[in-house]
Scaffold this active site. Structure first.
Site, PDB file in Angstrom:
ATOM      1  N   ASP A   1       0.814  -1.213   0.000  1.00 27.02           N
ATOM      2  CA  ASP A   1       0.000   0.000   0.000  1.00 27.02           C
ATOM      3  C   ASP A   1       0.850   1.267   0.000  1.00 27.02           C
ATOM      4  O   ASP A   1       0.521   2.241  -0.676  1.00 27.02           O
ATOM      5  CB  ASP A   1      -0.927   0.000   1.217  1.00 27.02           C
ATOM      6  CG  ASP A   1      -2.127  -0.926   1.035  1.00 27.02           C
ATOM      7  OD1 ASP A   1      -2.484  -1.207  -0.114  1.00 27.02           O
ATOM      8  OD2 ASP A   1      -2.696  -1.368   2.052  1.00 27.02           O
TER       9      ASP A   1
ATOM     10  N   THR B   1      -9.274   3.473   6.277  1.00 25.64           N
ATOM     11  CA  THR B   1      -8.981   2.065   6.583  1.00 25.64           C
ATOM     12  C   THR B   1      -7.529   1.879   7.004  1.00 25.64           C
ATOM     13  O   THR B   1      -7.080   0.742   7.161  1.00 25.64           O
ATOM     14  CB  THR B   1      -9.268   1.173   5.356  1.00 25.64           C
ATOM     15  OG1 THR B   1      -8.541   1.652   4.225  1.00 25.64           O
ATOM     16  CG2 THR B   1     -10.751   1.164   5.029  1.00 25.64           C
ATOM     17  N   ALA B   2      -6.803   2.984   7.206  1.00 28.30           N
ATOM     18  CA  ALA B   2      -5.394   2.906   7.588  1.00 28.30           C
ATOM     19  C   ALA B   2      -5.243   3.242   9.075  1.00 28.30           C
ATOM     20  O   ALA B   2      -5.931   2.690   9.923  1.00 28.30           O
ATOM     21  CB  ALA B   2      -4.566   3.819   6.693  1.00 28.30           C
ATOM     22  N   TYR B   3      -4.358   4.165   9.416  1.00 28.37           N
ATOM     23  CA  TYR B   3      -4.053   4.486  10.808  1.00 28.37           C
ATOM     24  C   TYR B   3      -5.298   4.954  11.561  1.00 28.37           C
ATOM     25  O   TYR B   3      -5.512   4.645  12.738  1.00 28.37           O
ATOM     26  CB  TYR B   3      -2.953   5.550  10.842  1.00 28.37           C
ATOM     27  CG  TYR B   3      -2.316   5.795  12.192  1.00 28.37           C
ATOM     28  CD1 TYR B   3      -2.596   5.006  13.307  1.00 28.37           C
ATOM     29  CD2 TYR B   3      -1.400   6.844  12.340  1.00 28.37           C
ATOM     30  CE1 TYR B   3      -1.983   5.241  14.525  1.00 28.37           C
ATOM     31  CE2 TYR B   3      -0.783   7.088  13.557  1.00 28.37           C
ATOM     32  CZ  TYR B   3      -1.078   6.286  14.649  1.00 28.37           C
ATOM     33  OH  TYR B   3      -0.474   6.530  15.855  1.00 28.37           O
TER      34      TYR B   3
END
Length: 286
Positions: free
Chosen positions: A68, A183-185
């Site tokens: 990603d 949808t990450a950190y």
């Protein structure tokens, strides 16, 4: 059609996946190029030589091969040239990837236009001094994170929204994310998952010592300003899209808003955002 290949050769599987991509493009009779610093590595393929200035500008599509982080980094560079990016996963999770290694036969759809483009909003991030003069500028597709350094104490942050004081946080940091970055950190810090087609800006405090610890979702044209009254020894850092951060000078602040640029991601398969979310989160749990 000219395709620019942008693999991250630091990834364990990226070289092999890239060779597989080259073979598939050869079967399709498609021209492709690699960056000048990777020319020797792929000299045995049919890659066309390209100089640094024409690598993106002279391509029609960019294929990024890696995880990603690689795909995000490539997409930011390609956005400056208004080029769409297809991510091929050579990492682990691959939320941003449009194809997996075993799906390379679907590259044939690039030739007949059987694909769609996802247009993703980006953020402009500026460190400015106390007069508002710019110090450094960044752009991001996922998120901008303002966080403390190695000290153990939390930092007192003030967040202004559209020029007005909105809230104070005693926290380890503040995440400002796009829907792509939800949808990450931001997700790991308890933030909501947003459909990338819904343009918005998500503010999520990190480990805040406050009763008001929830994320807030703002309209896409909101301007967010983050500042801090630091104690002696406090250090603040800014990181955009998880890349190497920089220290935020004392008596300065971070301003974040919607960028005029967009990143475009190619989607060859028909899976929806929910399909991708369920598949990738299942992989994470496995």
């Amino acid at each position: 059609m000219m395709i620019a290949l942008a693999p991250n050769l630091k990834k364990e599987n990226a070289y092999g996946v890239t060779l597989d991509v080259c073979r598939q493009l050869d079967r399709l009779g498609c021209s492709y190029t690699v960056a000048p610093d990777q020319w020797e590595t792929f000299r045995s393929t049919h890659a066309v030589a390209s100089d640094a200035e024409q690598f993106f500008a002279g391509s029609d599509i960019v294929i990024s091969i890696g995880g990603d982080g690689t795909i995000l980094h490539t997409a930011k560079r390609a956005a400056s040239f208004h080029k769409p990016v297809l991510g091929i996963n050579a990492g682990r999770l691959g939320f941003m990837a449009g194809l997996e290694r075993h799906e390379l036969s679907l590259l044939s759809r690039l030739m007949d236009g059987s694909y769609t483009k996802d247009r993703r909003m980006m953020l402009d991030v500026d460190i400015v001094d106390d007069t508002g003069a710019p110090i450094r500028h960044f752009s991001c597709i996922n998120d901008a994170v303002v966080s403390r350094g190695q000290q153990f104490q939390m930092i007192e942050f003030t967040v202004n929204i559209n020029g007005r004081r909105a809230n104070d946080y005693l926290a380890d940091g503040i995440i400002v994310a796009t829907p792509t970055g939800s949808t990450a950190y931001s997700l790991s810090a308890g933030g909501p998952v947003m459909d990338p087609q819904i343009n918005s800006i998500i503010l999520t405090p990190i480990c805040t010592h406050s009763l008001f610890a929830r994320s807030i979702v703002f309209a896409p044209d909101t301007e967010i300003e983050i500042l801090s009254e630091r104690r002696r020894g406090d250090r603040l850092f800014l990181s955009c899209d998880g890349e190497d951060g920089c220290e935020i000078p004392a008596a300065s602040r971070v301003k974040i808003g919607r960028s005029g640029q967009y990143a475009e991601f190619i989607r060859i398969k028909s899976d929806t955002f929910i399909d991708i979310l369920n598949t990738k989160l299942a992989q994470r749990r496995a």
